[in-house]
Write an enzyme that holds these catalytic residues in place. Structure first.
Site, short mmCIF file in Angstrom:
data_model
loop_
_atom_site.label_atom_id
_atom_site.label_comp_id
_atom_site.label_asym_id
_atom_site.label_seq_id
_atom_site.Cartn_x
_atom_site.Cartn_y
_atom_site.Cartn_z
N LYS A 85 36.85 30.63 7.97
CA LYS A 85 37.74 31.74 8.33
C LYS A 85 36.99 33.05 8.22
O LYS A 85 36.20 33.25 7.29
CB LYS A 85 38.95 31.75 7.39
CG LYS A 85 40.01 32.80 7.72
CD LYS A 85 41.15 32.77 6.70
CE LYS A 85 42.26 33.76 7.04
NZ LYS A 85 43.34 33.71 6.04
N SER A 160 47.83 33.13 8.04
CA SER A 160 46.81 33.86 8.75
C SER A 160 45.60 33.00 9.10
O SER A 160 44.80 33.39 9.96
CB SER A 160 46.34 35.06 7.91
OG SER A 160 45.78 34.60 6.70
N SER A 184 48.98 31.13 3.75
CA SER A 184 48.12 31.24 4.94
C SER A 184 47.25 30.04 5.24
O SER A 184 46.62 29.98 6.30
CB SER A 184 47.22 32.48 4.82
OG SER A 184 47.96 33.64 5.10
#
Ligand SMILES: [Zn+2]
Lengths: 490, 487
Positions: A85, A160, A184
């Site tokens: 990420k 996210s 997330s």
């Protein structure tokens, strides 16, 4: 033979060891898959094929040595392509946090979690999309465009860590790192039909995790199954002297026995089955609970009485910490700068033009909550309530070994559905926030589909540092069911 | 006109000279001489994703100071974020302590005009220093070498009542930091920095007046001038029936006035909250006691010991204990020459050597004279091998060249004339040269003896053993007297 990208992590590791394929070949297969589908999915913000092939060649050397008997204790991660990420740093690789304010920024160091994967032989494929500074539940807040759900490209992958979840679901990589501050990792895992772990706070180093809410942030994992996640988890977990909040002491060994879950007490909190929950979600979770019961778990209803306070408490604490964490983005040392008439004007222009609306909203919320005259009513009060939420879990774990619930009230929603309603978006995380506030581990795994063919996830939550039981139960469930093997047809 | 009494409190920031910085592994260096931005890493430049780790040594240094200031040390203290924007603050917040500081409720004795006074210390806490900005015509430069250097904040209660007390407090604190070996406390280099809060009230009044704060005072002189200016300013305002505005001021070194620091910098709401990246700092009692046991002797205690045990006079004891380096040099010399009287060593260091250092403007650390060389010289004086006045000349030469005492004495023929024949020869010459003076002496003008003594001493370039010379001169004059026919 199955296409390389369709192998499980363990199958790939086996094939590498046996010399049936090479890390280079495996990596090229993933790169080809990225080229094939990422134009539609947009999971990646930066692809790093050169770095990946460098890692792959190194892995092939390690594998060759192992075959000569020179390296017996070879990790299953050697030669396995993974994605990271874009809020975790890798030295020299562009890191944006999905924000214009970090456009072109290349960190001078690598996050501990990522470094441990690299040291164990993993191949880093690239950086995945995220809501700006991990603030969001859909990746729609990314300054670089939304990621599409591989199960339905018109829908969000969650967020996210939506880029990581979508990359795994679309089989562009074998596993990925995400981060979880309020859900997330778990929510996008549920939306994308994969398995996701948010470890206990302090279990995996946060060094190199670009902070959003420091007391809530964790580095999490996405993969298809608990068994695959366990490989990454055991590689990363453990104390890091660069992170003073990381737990000292040994990490409990992950034991993946088959089947028998007798004697494990599973609590089902009544507060998590609320009005407004999508009927298919509730039905699938109830059915999964039955499976756990069949495997020997003892189910009992429990209460986490302060659940409804988690959302307001989270939206004070996380923005308050964020307001300080994001103060360093001022255009002075890194990232683009928008020059103004004087220093203050430069600050205003840079931050005003380069932060997105959700980030600005949370910075303002947090600044307000910490302001003189409001601190006691908001931040100090929220910390007290956070303690109550923590105690809810501590009391529950006196009676049960883990807590089971839905991950989200609904399945993946269409892109744009919550565009004008930030509060509706915030509600996405209502079942996942409490674990972050309490610092306990949570694991999401697929348990079915709704009528539109969208995946449904279940979450199990354990006591602090109780990851082992989450792995064991999920693994048993995945041995008994097939949901985690379902493929998004892309 | 009403007499006003000033009420002054000082906030002192001192950089701790640990090997590495407060929260990262970068070296702590002299921020004046080191090349800019060469002692930086991702942590002290606030790169995204980095985390702080507390430097245990800095905590130890802080405990040392807190103990020496008789503070209560908190077994649990917490770090907090102090939020404000400025380019020298790379994270946009400074890690400091707010609620629950490391230590509270201490005190320190000061002496002004022979009077002792106890100044209360409100708190002592740890924080990180900022980077250093250099403003130029069209831009500003930032040096992050200083960013993250451990900084100790020591806050006094408003117990100071005069400029003399302020100066005494500042000097005593500087001495304490040096004796504890935690900081060079060098004001010129900004290693130690002062802020003062000042209010005045009519003499005898109970309640406190409105106070102002003066920031960035970077020398004792500036501090004295600024505070004195501010006392006058506030007194005049009150005398004219006007009010003092609570505000933060700066000191304009050129105009010699305090000026309000207007605008955004003054309107700070620092939004303190506990630093989530650092768990509370728990201190083991046993560790604190271990540090206490190893505390070095401080200036006041040393001075007392010099007077009581080494029998030094109070003035010399003061001079020797004003600077840790001088006290160290003195004690090293005493240790190197256990047979010499400590008073003599104290006299030579506190007197002639101290003058030479002052005249040359250098520190004792920089002198070429080793303690062995100094004790050799004092030993020669004690043995009567060289006169006091020659010894001073030898010391000056040693100071300039670094040569040893014997070497200089030999080269310059300064050894005392102990040969009676030579001394007698010089006396004879003088007596022949000045018959009138001899006559006057013989007629009863006693003081002429000293004048004749001086003449002979000069003739021997001061090398004559005074005792021997005195005896020989008296003898020769007596002999003359006998030869004189009665008047
Ligand atoms: Zn550093």
């Amino acid at each position: 033979m199955t296409a390389l990208i369709d192998l499980s992590l363990h199958e790939a590791a086996q094939a590498l060891r046996a010399g049936e394929t090479s890390a280079r070949e495996l990596t090229l297969a993933c790169i080809a898959r990225m080229e094939e589908v990422d134009g539609h999915v947009h999971a990646f913000l930066a692809q790093t094929p050169d770095l990946a092939l460098e890692h792959a060649d190194r892995a092939d050397k390690m594998l060759a040595e192992a075959r000569k008997g020179e390296n017996e204790s070879l990790s299953n991660l050697v030669g396995i392509p993974v994605a990271i990420k874009d809020v975790l740093t890798i030295r020299g690789v562009p890191t944006t946090c999905g924000s214009k304010i970090l456009e072109g920024y290349r960190p001078p160091y690598t996050a501990t979690s990522v470094q441990r994967l690299i040291d164990s032989g993993a191949v880093i494929l690239g950086k995945t999309n995220t809501d700006e500074f991990a603030m969001g539940s859909s990746t729609e807040n990314s300054a670089y465009g939304v990621t599409h759900n591989p199960w339905d490209l018109a829908r969000v992958p969650g967020g996210s860590s939506g880029g990581s979840a979508a990359a795994v679901a679309a089989r562009m990589c074998f596993a990925a790192l995400g981060t979880d501050t309020g859900g997330s990792v778990r929510q996008p895992a549920a939306f994308c039909g994969i398995t996701g772990l948010k470890p206990s706070y302090g279990r995996v180093s946060r060094y190199g995790l670009i902070a959003y809410g420091s007391s809530l942030d964790t580095v999490g994992i996405h993969a298809h199954s608990a068994a695959e996640m366990a490989v990454l988890y055991t590689t990363m977990a453990g104390h890091d002297e660069l992170d003073s909040t990381s737990m000292p002491g040994a990490v409990e060994e992950i034991q993946l026995q088959d089947g028998d879950l007798r004697g494990i007490r599973v609590g089902v909190p009544k507060e998590y089955f609320i009005d407004g929950i999508q009927p298919a979600v509730e039905a699938a979770v109830r059915e999964a609970l039955n499976v756990l019961g069949d495997l020997g778990c003892e189910l009992q209803e429990i209460s986490l009485p302060h659940t409804n306070l988690a959302l307001p408490v989270y939206y004070i604490i996380a923005p308050a910490e964020a307001s300080a964490n994001l103060a360093r983005y001022d255009g002075i040392r890194f990232g683009p700068r928008k020059n103004g008439d004087d220093l203050w004007d430069t600050y205003l222009k840079t931050r005003g033009e380069l932060f997105g609306p959700e980030v600005k909203r949370r910075i303002m919320l947090g600044t307000y909550a910490l302001s003189s005259g409001y601190y006691d009513a908001y931040y100090a009060q929220a910390q007290k309530v956070r303690t109550l939420i923590k105690q809810d879990f501590e009391r529950a774990f006196e009676r049960v070994d883990l807590i089971a619930s839905p991950v989200t009230p609904t399945t993946a929603f269409p892109i744009g559905a919550h565009e004008d309603d930030p509060l509706a978006m915030y509600l996405e995380d209502v079942f996942t926030l409490p674990a972050n506030l309490a610092g306990v581990p949570g694991l999401a795994f697929p348990v079915g589909f709704d009528d539109s063919g969208l995946p449904i996830g279940m979450q199990i939550t354990g006591p602090h540092l109780g990851e082992a039981i989450l792995f064991r139960v999920t693994h048993a469930y995945q041995k008994a069911t097939d949901w985690h093997n379902k493929e998004a047809l892309l | 006109m009403t007499e006003f009494e000033p009420i002054i409190g000082l906030e002192v920031h001192a950089e701790l000279q640990t090997r590495s910085k407060m929260f990262c592994g970068c070296a702590v260096v002299d921020s004046v001489s080191a090349t800019a931005n060469t002692r930086v890493c991702e942590i002290c430049t606030g790169m995204p994703g980095t985390l702080p780790v507390i430097n245990r040594r800095a905590v130890e240094f802080a405990i040392r100071v807190a103990l020496a200031l008789h503070c209560e040390i908190a077994e649990t203290s917490i770090f907090a974020r102090k939020n404000y924007f400025y380019p020298d603050l790379p994270k946009g917040f400074q890690i400091s302590q707010y609620e629950l500081p490391l230590a509270v409720n201490g005190w320190m004795m000061i002496t002004t005009n022979g009077e002792e006074k106890r100044i209360a210390i409100r708190r002592v806490h740890l924080e990180e220093d900022t980077g250093k900005l250099t403003h130029r015509q069209t831009n500003s430069l930032i040096d992050y070498n200083r960013s993250g250097v451990p900084l100790l904040e020591i806050v006094s209660e408003p117990d100071l009542r005069s400029i003399d007390e302020v100066r005494a407090y500042a000097i005593a604190l500087r001495s304490l930091l040096r004796f504890l070996e935690v900081s060079s406390a060098d004001m010129e280099k900004g290693v130690i920095r002062f802020e003062a809060n000042i209010s005045v009230r009519p003499q005898g009044a109970e309640i406190l007046g409105t106070r102002t704060e003066i920031k960035n005072l970077n020398s004792l002189r500036a501090m004295a001038q600024a505070i004195s200016y501010e006392i006058d300013r506030q007194s005049r305002l009150l005398a004219n029936g006007q009010e003092v505005r609570q505000e933060t001021l700066g000191w304009d070194e050129g105009l010699k006035v305090t000026v309000p620091q207007r605008g955004k910098e003054e309107a700070h709401d620092y939004r303190y909250f506990p630093e989530p990246d650092l768990p509370p700092l728990h201190l083991e009692r046993s560790w604190i006691e271990e540090i206490r046991a190893k505390l070095p002797e401080l200036a006041r205690a040393k001075r007392q010991r010099y007077v009581d045990e080494l029998k030094l006079n109070p003035y010399t004891a003061d001079v020797l204990t004003n600077e840790k380096d001088i006290a160290d040099y003195f004690e090293a010399t005493v240790a190197a020459a256990p047979d010499l009287p400590a008073q003599q060593i104290g006299h030579w260091i506190g007197g002639p050597l101290f003058s030479l250092l002052n005249d040359a403007g250098i520190k004792i650390r920089e002198t070429l004279i080793s303690v062995e060389q100094l004790s050799e010289l004092i030993g020669l004086v004690e043995l009567g091998k060289i006169s006091n006045s020659s010894a001073k000349a030898v010391l000056t030469e040693m100071f300039a060249s670094g040569a040893g005492a014997s070497q200089i004495i030999e080269a310059q023929g300064l050894e005392i004339l102990a040969d009676s024949a030579i001394i007698d020869g010089h006396i004879e010459k003088v007596l022949v040269e000045f018959p009138d003076q001899v006559q006057q002496y013989l007629l009863g003008k006693e003081p002429i003896f000293e004048w004749l003594f001086g003449q002979v001493m000069r003739a021997t370039s001061g090398r004559s053993d005074p005792q021997r010379l005195r005896q020989a001169l008296a003898r020769q004059l007596r002999a003359l007297d006998k030869r004189q026919p009665p008047a």
